[in-house]
Design an enzyme around this catalytic site. Sequence first.
Site, PDB file in Angstrom:
ATOM      1  N   ASP A  91       0.805  -1.218   0.000  1.00 41.82           N
ATOM      2  CA  ASP A  91       0.000   0.000   0.000  1.00 41.82           C
ATOM      3  C   ASP A  91       0.839   1.270   0.000  1.00 41.82           C
ATOM      4  O   ASP A  91       1.984   1.304   0.438  1.00 41.82           O
ATOM      5  CB  ASP A  91      -0.976   0.010   1.175  1.00 41.82           C
ATOM      6  CG  ASP A  91      -0.301  -0.251   2.521  1.00 41.82           C
ATOM      7  OD1 ASP A  91       0.754  -0.902   2.547  1.00 41.82           O
ATOM      8  OD2 ASP A  91      -0.839   0.201   3.553  1.00 41.82           O
ATOM      9  N   GLU A 149      -0.644  -2.247   5.243  1.00 41.17           N
ATOM     10  CA  GLU A 149       0.319  -2.166   6.347  1.00 41.17           C
ATOM     11  C   GLU A 149       0.221  -0.821   7.050  1.00 41.17           C
ATOM     12  O   GLU A 149       0.338  -0.733   8.269  1.00 41.17           O
ATOM     13  CB  GLU A 149       1.742  -2.389   5.823  1.00 41.17           C
ATOM     14  CG  GLU A 149       2.816  -2.384   6.910  1.00 41.17           C
ATOM     15  CD  GLU A 149       3.272  -0.994   7.327  1.00 41.17           C
ATOM     16  OE1 GLU A 149       3.632  -0.808   8.513  1.00 41.17           O
ATOM     17  OE2 GLU A 149       3.267  -0.081   6.483  1.00 41.17           O
TER      18      GLU A 149
END
Length: 424
Positions: A91, A149
């Site tokens: 991400d 994350e």
Amino acid sequence: MHSTPENAPMGLAATALALATAHESAATHHLYQDLHRHPELSGAEYRTASRVAAALRAEGAEVTERVGGTGVVGVLSNGPGRTVLVRADMDALPVTEDSGLPYASTVDGVMHACGHDAHTAMLVGTAQALARGRRHWSGTVVFVAQPAEETGEGALAMRNDGLHERFPLPDVLLAQHVSAGPIGLVAHVEGPVLAASASIDIVVHGRGGHGSRPDTTTDPIVIGAAIVSRLQSIVAREIAPSSTAVVTVGRFHAGTANNVIPSTAELGLTVRSTSRELQDEIIAAVRRIVRAECEAGGATTKPAICIVKSMPVTVNDAQVARHVADIHTRMFGSTHIIDPGPAMGSEDFSELALTPDGNAIPYHYWFLPSTPMPVWEAAPGQSPMARFANVPSAHSPNFAPDPAVLDHGVAAMTGAVLAELTRP
């Protein structure tokens, strides 16, 4: 495992370097630039996951998509032996890029400011190196491309979606992260390497009124200011000097006009420490102080205290850390291996280390400094620590890792995987 001379430690290092050198570096760099141009926020990594899945399938891995949301799991089986899990996060961040890179983000207000695009490209490059060098190893490698994350949700989501029940249970977990610092080094830490963290939202309830008549109000701004001041005493006066902890108030919102005392004030905190026990102690102190200051300020409504995000402490297994650091020393030379000590950043990687029966899988998480040497050498400061503070770091709109870290990272992870596969 084949009984060839490369099984010896020095031979294993040479084999890892050879496999990494033979992988398609141009493809790794192309994937990295493509991911950097098209960043996706936490939980929405659809395009990224699709690219990873296709690349892993091309190397013969058995791939499963949509694990824990947008997570991807690729299993590369190659006979009997140990199982090693390699994890990369996918991400990006809600940051507007200002790096000036020719492959800068094309998505307004979103950027790979933490290097997850590099991690993902290195994961694919490592899979390629290992898949094409199968005759040099035996066992199973599980490649995990993890979502979310940055929000601290992705690892737990994948674990809750049966990561360790649906796929081979690993003997060890490995992960790496690019960072600020001169390109070419590898940073290993035994024991605590990243802090536990908690984001705490607080709402102080007072009684609003006219700014000319404060005596008729209960001012939440004054109470909030007292809370901010008092919170600083936790680390200074309640935590042993030998411990490491941080309490930061990063947000304080209250009021809409200069002559109006508001009815509420909102505070946002981050709490970080190097153990779960210490983290619990600090959070309890935060609750105590907030409630006491509200009572002292005359608030009749209890404050709202809510932990909106938390991540566990990351504690490297000492034996695995030494083993991986040893192969990296043999691959890159001892002058390129450093121990910077624990950092106060946080990760959710350690969530992947818990098995369904509650046991812990050993893991190692290391850093790859990635600042281009011209940038590093031009940074102000006479010491490495002074320069470290003056180069773009993760989460900065100017964060621009040297692309050379991609090949370095493929080599580092390939060596670590081979080393762990050969352990008894």
